[in-house]
Design a protein around this motif. Structure first.
Motif, PDB file in Angstrom:
ATOM      1  N   LEU A 190       9.662   0.423   2.323  1.00  0.00           N
ATOM      2  CA  LEU A 190      10.249   1.745   2.548  1.00  0.00           C
ATOM      3  C   LEU A 190      11.537   1.927   1.756  1.00  0.00           C
ATOM      4  CD1 LEU A 190       9.629   2.136   6.386  1.00  0.00           C
ATOM      5  CD2 LEU A 190       8.357   3.172   4.507  1.00  0.00           C
ATOM      6  N   ALA A 191      12.253   0.843   1.514  1.00  0.00           N
ATOM      7  CA  ALA A 191      13.454   0.948   0.685  1.00  0.00           C
ATOM      8  C   ALA A 191      13.111   1.285  -0.759  1.00  0.00           C
ATOM      9  CB  ALA A 191      14.242  -0.360   0.746  1.00  0.00           C
ATOM     10  N   ASP A 192      11.860   0.990  -1.147  1.00  0.00           N
ATOM     11  CA  ASP A 192      11.442   1.181  -2.535  1.00  0.00           C
ATOM     12  C   ASP A 192      10.584   2.426  -2.748  1.00  0.00           C
ATOM     13  OD1 ASP A 192      12.733  -1.159  -3.145  1.00  0.00           O
ATOM     14  OD2 ASP A 192      10.930  -2.412  -3.066  1.00  0.00           O
ATOM     15  N   ILE A 193      10.677   3.423  -1.890  1.00  0.00           N
ATOM     16  CA  ILE A 193       9.760   4.576  -1.998  1.00  0.00           C
ATOM     17  C   ILE A 193      10.134   5.521  -3.123  1.00  0.00           C
ATOM     18  CG2 ILE A 193       9.162   4.509   0.443  1.00  0.00           C
ATOM     19  CD1 ILE A 193      11.059   6.926   0.811  1.00  0.00           C
ATOM     20  N   GLY A 194      11.339   5.419  -3.660  1.00  0.00           N
ATOM     21  CA  GLY A 194      11.737   6.333  -4.707  1.00  0.00           C
ATOM     22  C   GLY A 194      12.107   7.690  -4.128  1.00  0.00           C
ATOM     23  N   PRO A 195      12.166   8.726  -4.971  1.00  0.00           N
ATOM     24  CA  PRO A 195      12.620  10.059  -4.529  1.00  0.00           C
ATOM     25  C   PRO A 195      11.513  10.824  -3.815  1.00  0.00           C
ATOM     26  CG  PRO A 195      12.112  10.128  -6.847  1.00  0.00           C
ATOM     27  CD  PRO A 195      11.925   8.684  -6.433  1.00  0.00           C
ATOM     28  N   ARG A 196      11.000  10.248  -2.753  1.00  0.00           N
ATOM     29  CA  ARG A 196       9.907  10.879  -2.009  1.00  0.00           C
ATOM     30  C   ARG A 196      10.244  10.904  -0.519  1.00  0.00           C
ATOM     31  NH1 ARG A 196       4.960   8.595  -1.813  1.00  0.00           N
ATOM     32  NH2 ARG A 196       5.950   6.576  -1.486  1.00  0.00           N
ATOM     33  N   THR A 197       9.468  11.658   0.234  1.00  0.00           N
ATOM     34  CA  THR A 197       9.597  11.702   1.691  1.00  0.00           C
ATOM     35  C   THR A 197       8.393  10.997   2.296  1.00  0.00           C
ATOM     36  OG1 THR A 197      10.867  13.764   1.727  1.00  0.00           O
ATOM     37  CG2 THR A 197       9.677  13.171   3.738  1.00  0.00           C
ATOM     38  N   VAL A 198       8.658   9.955   3.067  1.00  0.00           N
ATOM     39  CA  VAL A 198       7.602   9.196   3.727  1.00  0.00           C
ATOM     40  C   VAL A 198       7.840   9.257   5.234  1.00  0.00           C
ATOM     41  CG1 VAL A 198       6.597   6.908   4.086  1.00  0.00           C
ATOM     42  CG2 VAL A 198       7.222   7.649   1.772  1.00  0.00           C
ATOM     43  N   VAL A 199       6.801   9.619   5.959  1.00  0.00           N
ATOM     44  CA  VAL A 199       6.865   9.685   7.418  1.00  0.00           C
ATOM     45  C   VAL A 199       6.129   8.481   7.989  1.00  0.00           C
ATOM     46  CG1 VAL A 199       6.211  10.984   9.487  1.00  0.00           C
ATOM     47  CG2 VAL A 199       7.012  12.194   7.438  1.00  0.00           C
ATOM     48  N   VAL A 200       6.771   7.787   8.907  1.00  0.00           N
ATOM     49  CA  VAL A 200       6.139   6.673   9.608  1.00  0.00           C
ATOM     50  C   VAL A 200       5.894   7.095  11.045  1.00  0.00           C
ATOM     51  CG1 VAL A 200       6.362   4.279  10.346  1.00  0.00           C
ATOM     52  CG2 VAL A 200       7.303   4.992   8.130  1.00  0.00           C
ATOM     53  N   ASP A 246       5.378  13.470   1.434  1.00  0.00           N
ATOM     54  CA  ASP A 246       4.565  12.943   0.339  1.00  0.00           C
ATOM     55  C   ASP A 246       3.544  11.938   0.857  1.00  0.00           C
ATOM     56  OD1 ASP A 246       5.927  14.144  -2.089  1.00  0.00           O
ATOM     57  OD2 ASP A 246       7.636  13.145  -1.154  1.00  0.00           O
ATOM     58  N   GLN A 247       3.868  11.275   1.937  1.00  0.00           N
ATOM     59  CA  GLN A 247       2.965  10.277   2.494  1.00  0.00           C
ATOM     60  C   GLN A 247       3.283  10.092   3.978  1.00  0.00           C
ATOM     61  OE1 GLN A 247       3.101   6.463   0.514  1.00  0.00           O
ATOM     62  NE2 GLN A 247       0.979   5.997   1.048  1.00  0.00           N
ATOM     63  N   VAL A 248       2.219   9.970   4.792  1.00  0.00           N
ATOM     64  CA  VAL A 248       2.361   9.696   6.222  1.00  0.00           C
ATOM     65  C   VAL A 248       1.680   8.364   6.496  1.00  0.00           C
ATOM     66  CG1 VAL A 248       1.879  10.475   8.574  1.00  0.00           C
ATOM     67  CG2 VAL A 248       2.385  12.157   6.773  1.00  0.00           C
ATOM     68  N   VAL A 301      13.055   8.549   4.533  1.00  0.00           N
ATOM     69  CA  VAL A 301      12.119   7.921   5.456  1.00  0.00           C
ATOM     70  C   VAL A 301      12.344   8.513   6.839  1.00  0.00           C
ATOM     71  CG1 VAL A 301      11.413   5.780   6.570  1.00  0.00           C
ATOM     72  CG2 VAL A 301      12.001   5.776   4.141  1.00  0.00           C
ATOM     73  N   VAL A 302      11.283   9.069   7.399  1.00  0.00           N
ATOM     74  CA  VAL A 302      11.360   9.697   8.723  1.00  0.00           C
ATOM     75  C   VAL A 302      10.513   8.887   9.688  1.00  0.00           C
ATOM     76  CG1 VAL A 302      10.981  11.780  10.077  1.00  0.00           C
ATOM     77  CG2 VAL A 302      11.659  11.964   7.670  1.00  0.00           C
ATOM     78  N   LEU A 303      11.153   8.348  10.725  1.00  0.00           N
ATOM     79  CA  LEU A 303      10.418   7.659  11.781  1.00  0.00           C
ATOM     80  C   LEU A 303      10.113   8.691  12.861  1.00  0.00           C
ATOM     81  CD1 LEU A 303       9.348   4.944  12.890  1.00  0.00           C
ATOM     82  CD2 LEU A 303      11.544   4.690  14.078  1.00  0.00           C
ATOM     83  N   LEU A 304       8.827   8.994  13.020  1.00  0.00           N
ATOM     84  CA  LEU A 304       8.390  10.045  13.943  1.00  0.00           C
ATOM     85  C   LEU A 304       7.936   9.402  15.252  1.00  0.00           C
ATOM     86  CD1 LEU A 304       8.057  13.187  13.572  1.00  0.00           C
ATOM     87  CD2 LEU A 304       5.621  12.736  13.346  1.00  0.00           C
ATOM     88  N   THR A 305       8.659   9.683  16.323  1.00  0.00           N
ATOM     89  CA  THR A 305       8.309   9.114  17.617  1.00  0.00           C
ATOM     90  C   THR A 305       7.670  10.171  18.502  1.00  0.00           C
ATOM     91  OG1 THR A 305      10.486   9.640  18.569  1.00  0.00           O
ATOM     92  CG2 THR A 305      10.230   7.489  17.494  1.00  0.00           C
ATOM     93  N   THR A 306       6.778   9.726  19.376  1.00  0.00           N
ATOM     94  CA  THR A 306       6.118  10.619  20.324  1.00  0.00           C
ATOM     95  C   THR A 306       6.133   9.977  21.706  1.00  0.00           C
ATOM     96  OG1 THR A 306       3.959   9.653  19.785  1.00  0.00           O
ATOM     97  CG2 THR A 306       4.600  11.662  18.592  1.00  0.00           C
ATOM     98  N   SER A 307       5.999  10.791  22.720  1.00  0.00           N
ATOM     99  CA  SER A 307       5.973  10.303  24.098  1.00  0.00           C
ATOM    100  C   SER A 307       4.535  10.211  24.588  1.00  0.00           C
ATOM    101  CB  SER A 307       6.768  11.240  25.020  1.00  0.00           C
ATOM    102  OG  SER A 307       6.568  10.895  26.382  1.00  0.00           O
ATOM    103  N   HIS A 308       4.180   9.071  25.166  1.00  0.00           N
ATOM    104  CA  HIS A 308       2.830   8.932  25.703  1.00  0.00           C
ATOM    105  C   HIS A 308       2.656   9.754  26.977  1.00  0.00           C
ATOM    106  CE1 HIS A 308       5.064   5.977  28.155  1.00  0.00           C
ATOM    107  NE2 HIS A 308       4.122   6.172  29.060  1.00  0.00           N
ATOM    108  N   ASN A 347       0.805  -1.210   0.000  1.00  0.00           N
ATOM    109  CA  ASN A 347       0.000   0.000   0.000  1.00  0.00           C
ATOM    110  C   ASN A 347       0.842   1.265   0.000  1.00  0.00           C
ATOM    111  OD1 ASN A 347      -2.492  -1.318   0.042  1.00  0.00           O
ATOM    112  ND2 ASN A 347      -2.270  -1.724   2.243  1.00  0.00           N
ATOM    113  N   VAL A 348       2.194   1.126  -0.068  1.00  0.00           N
ATOM    114  CA  VAL A 348       3.060   2.292  -0.160  1.00  0.00           C
ATOM    115  C   VAL A 348       3.302   2.546  -1.640  1.00  0.00           C
ATOM    116  CG1 VAL A 348       5.282   3.271   0.430  1.00  0.00           C
ATOM    117  CG2 VAL A 348       4.158   1.722   2.032  1.00  0.00           C
ATOM    118  N   SER A 349       2.810   3.690  -2.139  1.00  0.00           N
ATOM    119  CA  SER A 349       2.894   3.957  -3.574  1.00  0.00           C
ATOM    120  C   SER A 349       4.150   4.754  -3.910  1.00  0.00           C
ATOM    121  CB  SER A 349       1.657   4.741  -4.017  1.00  0.00           C
ATOM    122  OG  SER A 349       1.544   5.940  -3.267  1.00  0.00           O
ATOM    123  N   GLY A 350       4.580   4.685  -5.190  1.00  0.00           N
ATOM    124  CA  GLY A 350       5.706   5.470  -5.638  1.00  0.00           C
ATOM    125  C   GLY A 350       6.640   4.659  -6.504  1.00  0.00           C
TER     126      GLY A 350
END
Length: 326
Positions: A71-81, A39-41, A13-20, A2-5
């Motif tokens: 995620l290795a195959d996202i191409g020239p895009r920015t994806v946030v997880v 480009d995609q979250v 690829v940005v892994l976004l962490t938050t504190s509970h 389901n990850v397009s591109g």
């Protein structure tokens, strides 16, 4: 998948962490910029607490559980997880394996903390754990202030022993045990008292009370008063404490249940601080001899309890040495 591109290098690829421990939606400015510019979250958890706030801010989030290869195959895009509570360990381990293989053109990988714990944030975990234990543990759910009182004394003595031994690891553990007593008693107090009219209070009420007291007794820090020396600070403390307590005697508030040497030294300290001339009563017997020694020790700046404990340790060591077979 389901990850397009398009497939290819040059992505991010940005892994976004938050504190509970931080309220949802309170994210850093850098985090909001990355989220709005991506480009995609992606988020695998439909119940993630940040989702309603991201959507309200106009950030589209796709509920997808991507693999490392995706995620290795996202191409020239920015994806946030948007990371879950486990930090996406499975995903990060997979990305590390791919990157280490040398056979895959990897996108830039970035870890971005979107919210940080404030100092003391782990205390919230302690409160939550204590609440669950009080509710679900057969032993803890039946405890009372009176039943726990002895543990408070024991833990305080163990803390003093760790300090006197100079053992920092033990000190950290014993401080935790003392803190547990505070949180445990506060949790019990939330249920009210045994008598009608006993108002419940919580750990927040306990903390609020000590914060107010510390601010009031430190006018040289939080007000316009000045204090250049420790003696000035002590004078401020005693004066504001006397105003708060409205005591009739300098002995008011001295707990009579404490060890005898400590009690004698505390009374002597109150007398000396108040500028009174009250000699220790003379009498026969070892009790009066110990009282005189405690008063003398306090005047010399020596804690008689600590001094006796140090001597007792030396006595213990001598006993152990005598027990060693010759």
């Amino acid at each position: 998948m389901n990850v397009s591109g398009a497939v290819g290098p040059g992505g991010r690829v940005v892994l976004l962490t938050t504190s509970h421990r931080v309220a949802p939606g309170l994210l850093s400015w850098d985090a909001w910029q990355v989220l709005h510019g991506a480009d995609q979250v992606l988020c695998r958890d439909p119940g993630h607490p940040q989702l309603p706030y991201l959507r309200e801010a106009g950030v589209t989030v796709d509920l997808v559980s991507p693999s490392a290869q995706d995620l290795a195959d996202i191409g020239p895009r920015t994806v946030v997880v948007l990371a879950g509570a486990d930090g996406e360990s499975r995903l990060t381990d997979g990305l590390a394996r791919l990157a280490g293989s040398g056979r895959v053109a990897m996108p830039d990988l970035e870890l971005l903390p979107a919210s940080y714990d404030l100092p003391g944030a782990r205390l919230l975990d302690l409160v939550q754990v204590m609440d669950r234990i009080r509710t679900e543990c057969p032993w803890s759910s039946r405890q009372t202030h009176e039943g726990l009182a002895k543990y408070g004394i024991e833990e305080a003595y163990e803390l003093v022993e760790a300090i006197e031994d100079g053992d920092r690891d033990e000190l950290r553990e014993e401080l935790g045990d003392v803190l547990l007593q505070v949180v445990f008693h506060a949790r019990i107090a939330e249920e009210g008292g045994p008598d009608e009219g006993d108002e419940p209070f919580s750990i927040d009420d306990v903390a609020a009370g000590i914060v107010a007291k510390l601010i009031h007794r430190h006018p040289h820090v939080f007000g316009d008063a000045t204090a250049e020396t420790p003696e000035d600070v002590k004078e401020h403390w005693l004066r504001t404490k006397a105003e708060e307590k409205q005591r009739d005697s300098v002995t008011d508030g001295v707990p009579l249940g404490q060890p005898g040497l400590a009690l004698a030294a505390k009374l002597a300290s109150r007398v000396r601080t108040a500028g009174l001339e009250v000699p220790a009563p003379a009498g026969e017997g070892i009790g009066y001899d110990l009282l005189a020694m405690a008063v003398r020790a306090e005047a010399d700046g020596v804690d008689p309890e600590a001094a006796l404990r140090a001597a007792a340790r030396a006595y213990r060591d001598a006993i152990r040495a005598a027990e060693i077979p010759r």
